[in-house]
Design a protein around this motif. Sequence first.
Motif, PDB file in Angstrom:
ATOM      1  N   LEU A  38      -0.204   6.956   7.674  1.00 15.08           N
ATOM      2  CA  LEU A  38      -0.120   7.309   6.260  1.00 15.08           C
ATOM      3  C   LEU A  38      -1.443   7.799   5.682  1.00 15.08           C
ATOM      4  O   LEU A  38      -1.467   8.426   4.623  1.00 15.08           O
ATOM      5  CB  LEU A  38       0.305   6.083   5.435  1.00 15.08           C
ATOM      6  CG  LEU A  38       1.686   5.503   5.690  1.00 15.08           C
ATOM      7  CD1 LEU A  38       1.785   4.112   5.094  1.00 15.08           C
ATOM      8  CD2 LEU A  38       2.750   6.413   5.085  1.00 15.08           C
TER       9      LEU A  38
ATOM     10  N   ASP B 169      -3.604   5.946   4.256  1.00 12.50           N
ATOM     11  CA  ASP B 169      -3.722   5.296   2.944  1.00 12.50           C
ATOM     12  C   ASP B 169      -3.893   3.800   3.218  1.00 12.50           C
ATOM     13  O   ASP B 169      -2.918   3.080   3.446  1.00 12.50           O
ATOM     14  CB  ASP B 169      -2.457   5.586   2.130  1.00 12.50           C
ATOM     15  CG  ASP B 169      -2.499   4.944   0.732  1.00 12.50           C
ATOM     16  OD1 ASP B 169      -3.273   3.972   0.542  1.00 12.50           O
ATOM     17  OD2 ASP B 169      -1.757   5.423  -0.148  1.00 12.50           O
TER      18      ASP B 169
ATOM     19  N   ASP C 262       8.209   4.605  -4.813  1.00 11.77           N
ATOM     20  CA  ASP C 262       7.770   5.820  -4.113  1.00 11.77           C
ATOM     21  C   ASP C 262       7.080   5.466  -2.802  1.00 11.77           C
ATOM     22  O   ASP C 262       7.288   6.111  -1.776  1.00 11.77           O
ATOM     23  CB  ASP C 262       6.776   6.608  -4.975  1.00 11.77           C
ATOM     24  CG  ASP C 262       7.443   7.158  -6.219  1.00 11.77           C
ATOM     25  OD1 ASP C 262       8.692   7.093  -6.276  1.00 11.77           O
ATOM     26  OD2 ASP C 262       6.717   7.620  -7.119  1.00 11.77           O
ATOM     27  N   GLU C 263       6.259   4.435  -2.903  1.00 15.98           N
ATOM     28  CA  GLU C 263       5.522   4.012  -1.707  1.00 15.98           C
ATOM     29  C   GLU C 263       6.474   3.565  -0.607  1.00 15.98           C
ATOM     30  O   GLU C 263       6.309   3.905   0.561  1.00 15.98           O
ATOM     31  CB  GLU C 263       4.575   2.860  -2.058  1.00 15.98           C
ATOM     32  CG  GLU C 263       3.460   3.275  -3.005  1.00 15.98           C
ATOM     33  CD  GLU C 263       2.616   2.096  -3.454  1.00 15.98           C
ATOM     34  OE1 GLU C 263       1.444   2.300  -3.782  1.00 15.98           O
ATOM     35  OE2 GLU C 263       3.138   0.949  -3.481  1.00 15.98           O
TER      36      GLU C 263
ATOM     37  N   GLU D 123       9.535   4.459  -0.164  1.00 13.71           N
ATOM     38  CA  GLU D 123      10.249   5.608   0.404  1.00 13.71           C
ATOM     39  C   GLU D 123       9.339   6.389   1.343  1.00 13.71           C
ATOM     40  O   GLU D 123       9.786   6.926   2.364  1.00 13.71           O
ATOM     41  CB  GLU D 123      10.786   6.522  -0.698  1.00 13.71           C
ATOM     42  CG  GLU D 123      11.855   5.875  -1.604  1.00 13.71           C
ATOM     43  CD  GLU D 123      13.067   5.327  -0.852  1.00 13.71           C
ATOM     44  OE1 GLU D 123      13.472   5.924   0.170  1.00 13.71           O
ATOM     45  OE2 GLU D 123      13.606   4.276  -1.282  1.00 13.71           O
ATOM     46  N   ARG D 124       8.064   6.464   0.986  1.00 16.05           N
ATOM     47  CA  ARG D 124       7.106   7.155   1.872  1.00 16.05           C
ATOM     48  C   ARG D 124       7.082   6.481   3.237  1.00 16.05           C
ATOM     49  O   ARG D 124       7.019   7.139   4.269  1.00 16.05           O
ATOM     50  CB  ARG D 124       5.706   7.079   1.267  1.00 16.05           C
ATOM     51  CG  ARG D 124       5.205   8.401   0.720  1.00 16.05           C
ATOM     52  CD  ARG D 124       3.832   8.239   0.125  1.00 16.05           C
ATOM     53  NE  ARG D 124       2.755   8.307   1.110  1.00 16.05           N
ATOM     54  CZ  ARG D 124       1.502   7.908   0.855  1.00 16.05           C
ATOM     55  NH1 ARG D 124       1.193   7.386  -0.326  1.00 16.05           N
ATOM     56  NH2 ARG D 124       0.575   8.021   1.781  1.00 16.05           N
ATOM     57  N   ILE D 125       7.113   5.161   3.210  1.00 23.02           N
ATOM     58  CA  ILE D 125       7.105   4.442   4.481  1.00 23.02           C
ATOM     59  C   ILE D 125       8.428   4.622   5.216  1.00 23.02           C
ATOM     60  O   ILE D 125       8.464   4.880   6.414  1.00 23.02           O
ATOM     61  CB  ILE D 125       6.764   2.959   4.245  1.00 23.02           C
ATOM     62  CG1 ILE D 125       5.302   2.891   3.856  1.00 23.02           C
ATOM     63  CG2 ILE D 125       7.071   2.106   5.464  1.00 23.02           C
ATOM     64  CD1 ILE D 125       4.850   1.589   3.337  1.00 23.02           C
TER      65      ILE D 125
ATOM     66  N   ALA E 184      10.269   7.095   5.151  1.00 23.54           N
ATOM     67  CA  ALA E 184      10.354   8.466   5.692  1.00 23.54           C
ATOM     68  C   ALA E 184       9.713   8.583   7.073  1.00 23.54           C
ATOM     69  O   ALA E 184       9.930   9.557   7.788  1.00 23.54           O
ATOM     70  CB  ALA E 184       9.695   9.448   4.719  1.00 23.54           C
ATOM     71  N   LEU E 185       8.930   7.568   7.457  1.00 23.68           N
ATOM     72  CA  LEU E 185       8.331   7.600   8.797  1.00 23.68           C
ATOM     73  C   LEU E 185       9.390   7.474   9.891  1.00 23.68           C
ATOM     74  O   LEU E 185       9.205   7.932  11.012  1.00 23.68           O
ATOM     75  CB  LEU E 185       7.315   6.461   8.956  1.00 23.68           C
ATOM     76  CG  LEU E 185       6.057   6.507   8.077  1.00 23.68           C
ATOM     77  CD1 LEU E 185       5.268   5.217   8.235  1.00 23.68           C
ATOM     78  CD2 LEU E 185       5.197   7.719   8.440  1.00 23.68           C
TER      79      LEU E 185
END
Lengths: 382, 312
Positions: free
Chosen positions: A315, A317, B229-230, B232-234, B236-237
């Motif tokens: 990420l 981050d 959001d965070e 969902e970002r994860i 999406a991996l």
Amino acid sequence: MSAGAAPDGVTSTLDLDSTLGDARVVVLAGGGGVGKTTTAAGIGLGLARRGRRVCVLTIDPARRLADALGLQGVADEPVQVPLEPSAPDGDTVGELWVVMLDAKSTWDGLIRQYADSPEAAEKVLQNRVYKEFSGAVAGTQEYTAVEKLHELLASGRWDVVLLDTPPTRNALDFLDAPQRLHAFLDSRALQLLLKPASGGLGLLGRGAGVFTGLLKRALGVDLLSDLMEFFGVLGGMSQGFGQRARAVQALMAEPRTVFLLVAAPHPESLEEAAAFRATLSGRDIHYAGLVVNRLTRAVLHEDEAAVRGALEDALDDADLAGRAAGLHERVRGQARHDDALIAAHLAAPGHEPVLLVPQLAEDVHDVPGLDRLTEHLFPAAG
Amino acid sequence: MALLDRRLLLVTGKGGTGKTSIAAALGVLAARQGKRVLIAEVAGERLSSLFRHRPVGHHETVVEERISLQAIDPIEAAHDFLRSQVGGPVHRVIFQNRLFNLTMTAAPGLREVCTVDRFRDLSQEDRGRKHPTYDLVIVDAPATGHAMAMLRSPATYSGIARGGPIKKRADELSALVADPARTGVVLCALPEETPVNETLETAEALRGLGVDLGLVVLNRTRGTLLGDDEAERIGALAPGAVDEASDGDLAVRVAGPVLVEHRRARREDAQRERLAAGLRPGVALTALERRDDEVTREDLGELADALAEAAA
Ligand SMILES: Nc1ncnc2c1ncn2[C@@H]1O[C@H](COP(=O)(O)OP(=O)(O)OP(=O)(O)O)[C@@H](O)[C@H]1O
Ligand SMILES: Nc1ncnc2c1ncn2[C@@H]1O[C@H](COP(=O)(O)OP(=O)(O)OP(=O)(O)O)[C@@H](O)[C@H]1O
Ligand SMILES: [Mg+2]
Ligand SMILES: [Mg+2]
């Protein structure tokens, strides 16, 4: 792709496709809130998608699921759930029907069926003891569930009927309820109590009159006349009930009647399964295995630091990676607990096959949700 | 009225929501405050094993300093009542038989009334010299439906009985359960849709009965450490659906479980808000965090700590 419950750790050993291949009745038993109704609907959908004509007899489904299946306000009548083919190439689909059991109205129907006359039926329906009895007394819901099952099978409209069951502390309660109920209705002691004058064995003789008088005074309710009326009519039906109880027993023992137990990943729930298995071994019942529902999944063998590192690389981050790794660590604690519990269960001698169903990201309250569940219930087909 | 200053608390809720654990934790909390507590359970017997004691059955039994247990048997409760009315010897002759027990099974609400009468007896301020007096009686009640039938039973019975000692007692019992200075209900819930619906319905039904809802405990809550959001970002991996196990890199494999947990926590937050919004103002609501393992005797202290503020 494999949909086993955990990325590593224990894996499923129960294959529903082969186990339920030619089942005519599938009974799902288990404790409260573990997912019996959802699993029954999910298996029903899976079997329908395999081309079979399926009816699921549900008891108290969650409101949103009931609404989504078109059951709102429809008790006791089978309702067909429209199914689109799941894949674009469109396998032939069977049929999925659901019925919501209404114990009270099934009882009322039975009374009407077995009573000597409409007047006699009406009298029982208004009886105080009957109202109490048909409402909530333990065993009556179980009894009516199997009654309804009988009715559905007799219609010949379905290849397979799935029977959801009321929550029981002990899964065996469900099996024994009809028998207990019949024994209660048939109770010789009660017959003697209610017909003190008939003498018979003379167990009570004049004592009974004194007894009933005292009882009436103590209770302040002339319960006895209600009881007498209740048993007068139900006693007359007792032969019919007895036949039914035997027929049900025979049905439960048929090779094409399969029992599944649904459990949560809790020790009490698994202990219940062990007790169920132990008691079944002495009976003519085909117990296929245990569905452990809502298992927590995580990567079991990587610690927080490793997960943080991997996420940081992916990420770029550090802050987010740290928090996400923290959340994963929490889930891992739960997942390890679940995994250890099932591993211990599977290590016990003579354990049954187990099907592991993970906690899904969303509640299961409609057909798409059931389809997602079905992928885990029938993983080979995915 | 502070929750633990009443004489009788009934802990109920849907099956598996934590009634037994919470009743026990409230007992530990009250005992810590120096109260003599009796915890009674009605459906089965689980508390004795939680307190690492042999089964106690229908007998008031001290299991720890200031904590007693009783597993009430409704039929025994009826006999207790009749015995108190007619005296032991008469009772033995007349009511100690199978016929009476069978009659009891079919009598509408009778077992429930007698069970509630047990609560009344146990929670009296003075039980005479033969019986111990408790400052607080906590009932680990059956699941909601049955518990509500129990609370309603005195009124129901009183309505059908034409006289007799039970009717007289039933009127007393109606007054006891509807007196917020003496009696309170603790409702246990889980942060899920159906349990929350049921809790809100029960809260209203209690109001209808005039029974005070002293506390709602939302049990087994979890939280998230991420924003939506965070999360969902994860998520999406991972290439596939979040529900499915993925192979591959560690980051890919943890993505699904993290997102599932996050969404579940968020769904629970929403249920918690719905519960808070649906309860009448003034009804106390508190949450207990989910623990990894089952609740044991050692955990009750921590649960008691977590409940202390809400119970004060
Ligand atoms: N694998 C799963 N993943 C996520 N949610 C699930 C899963 N299985 C069941 N649920 C949810 O759990 C809740 C309880 O399920 P369900 O109503 O099937 O339980 P039950 O055993 O029939 O309960 P009861 O004993 O009250 O009849 C429902 O909201 C359902 O959507
Ligand atoms: N906060 C919690 N975190 C984790 N597990 C919990 C929590 N509270 C209770 N449990 C566990 O959940 C299970 C059910 O809890 P408990 O027996 O207290 O519920 P109950 O409402 O009394 O159940 P029943 O309806 O079967 O009587 C137990 O195994 C208990 O240890
Ligand atoms: Mg159900
Ligand atoms: Mg309990």
